[in-house]
Design an enzyme around this catalytic site. Structure first.
Site, PDB file in Angstrom:
ATOM      1  N   LYS A 181     -22.514 -48.057 -40.091  1.00  0.00           N
ATOM      2  CA  LYS A 181     -22.248 -49.178 -40.991  1.00  0.00           C
ATOM      3  C   LYS A 181     -20.797 -49.127 -41.468  1.00  0.00           C
ATOM      4  CE  LYS A 181     -25.430 -50.668 -43.891  1.00  0.00           C
ATOM      5  NZ  LYS A 181     -26.465 -50.670 -44.979  1.00  0.00           N
ATOM      6  N   ILE A 182     -20.083 -50.205 -41.211  1.00  0.00           N
ATOM      7  CA  ILE A 182     -18.685 -50.337 -41.634  1.00  0.00           C
ATOM      8  C   ILE A 182     -18.585 -51.581 -42.510  1.00  0.00           C
ATOM      9  CG2 ILE A 182     -16.316 -50.770 -40.867  1.00  0.00           C
ATOM     10  CD1 ILE A 182     -16.958 -49.249 -38.305  1.00  0.00           C
TER      11      ILE A 182
END
EC number: 2.2.1.2
Length: 363
Positions: free
Chosen positions: A140-141
């Protein structure tokens, strides 16, 4: 299995659980949700991990061993969280195999304190990808401006990415552009594009919370509870635009898979609203809805799944956004505030997680 959840899955919506804990894993609860509630994926965030560590004794043995080894708190947190993610990925591996990698995914977020630093975000993404070492992992960015280059770089290296904290339509378009650029770079390197998956997490209920507050101040309560769904529906329209583009068609021909829209923040914050509204009103093929267990149970019990509830309502969504603007709601300011608050909240949860681990690192 719930007939309602079966119907939702049949409409092309992948049901993911927005929660993870060691207790849920060791009791077999996640496996039960896969069997009985159509759950085909898991998302996590710093708030979820902070909550998990605050309950029960599931982490005591590992915490003790980490303390005996004398590891620092940063390594301890990474060891604890990746252990859970790896375990969840193994539980979901049969789903991943059965769907050809489409589902059976587990998401792990980079340290949110890095959200405004592109280089550190990509370095952390690489480290977590290597450490978990499971093909059904999503890194997750956050969709900050600084996160965009990291998204492109990660995708270009074959790292599957869940882009999180998307609130605005403009930022969502930038996210899709970053994802396409990453695929193009991966293709130039000769990588197998079919192995690179991505979802874009578009937040819903938080939009209503912020805009409802402003509508109260503006004396326009009749518009409350409409913005979150309208915003998400227009995001799907933007997704369709990209799917119809020549740029995407070329990548698709090379084996690439779509970056699916994922509806996040689907737990209803206002008790005056139907507790399944962010599921019932956001049904369309090729989407993901990640739900806290309370929302999942509510949908299983009394959700109203009546076919596509996105594409027939584009005009209505545009009209709602126009009414909000006419009422004095500054959309650009709303999404800026929400992004800043989102990063701050996850950073606060991360610090809470660090504090909790520090207290419990006792030999």
């Amino acid at each position: 299995m719930s007939e309602i959840l079966n119907k939702l899955s049949g409409q092309g919506v992948s049901i993911w659980l927005d929660d993870i804990s060691r207790e849920r894993l060791r009791t077999g609860d996640l496996e039960q949700l896969i069997r009985e509630k159509n759950v085909v994926g898991v998302t996590s965030n710093p708030t979820i991990f902070a909550s998990a560590l605050s309950k029960g004794d599931a982490y005591d043995t590992q915490m003790h061993d980490l303390a005996v080894r004398g590891v620092d708190v940063g390594e301890a947190v990474r060891s604890i969280t990746t252990y859970d993610i790896r375990w969840a990925a193994d539980v979901l591996r049969p789903v991943y195999d059965a769907t050809g990698g489409h589902d059976g995914r587990v998401s792990l977020e980079v340290d949110p304190r890095l959200a405004r630093d592109s280089d550190k975000t990509i370095a952390e993404a690489r480290a977590l990808w290597w450490l978990v070492d499971r093909p059904n992992l999503f890194i997750k960015i956050p969709a900050t401006l600084e996160g965009l280059p990291a998204i492109t770089q990660a995708i270009s290296e074959g790292i599957s990415v869940n882009v999180t904290l998307i609130f605005s339509l403009e930022r969502y378009r930038q996210v899709m552009d970053a994802w396409l650029a990453g695929l193009e770079a991966a293709r130039a390197k000769g990588l197998d594009l079919a192995t690179i998956e991505s979802v874009a997490s578009f937040f819903v209920s938080r939009v209503d919370t912020e805009i409802d507050k402003r509508l109260d101040g503006l004396g326009r309560p009749e518009l409350k509870g409409k913005a979150g769904v309208a915003n998400a529906r227009l995001a799907y329209a933007a997704f369709e635009d990209v799917m119809n583009s020549e740029r995407w068609q070329e990548l698709r021909a090379a084996g690439a898979r779509p970056q699916r829209p994922l509806w996040a923040s689907t737990g209803v914050k206002n008790p005056d609203y139907a507790d399944t509204m962010y599921v019932d009103e956001l049904v369309a093929p090729g989407t993901v809805n990640t739900m806290p267990e309370k929302t999942l149970d509510a949908v299983a019990d009394h959700g109203q799944i009546s076919g596509d509830t996105i594409r027939p309502f584009y005009e209505q969504a545009w009209n709602i956004m126009a009414e909000l603007k006419e009422a004095g709601v500054d959309y650009d300011d709303v999404v800026r505030v929400l992004e800043d608050e989102g990063v701050d909240k996850f950073e606060a949860s991360w610090n809470e997680l660090l504090e909790s681990v520090t207290k419990n690192l006792v030999p």
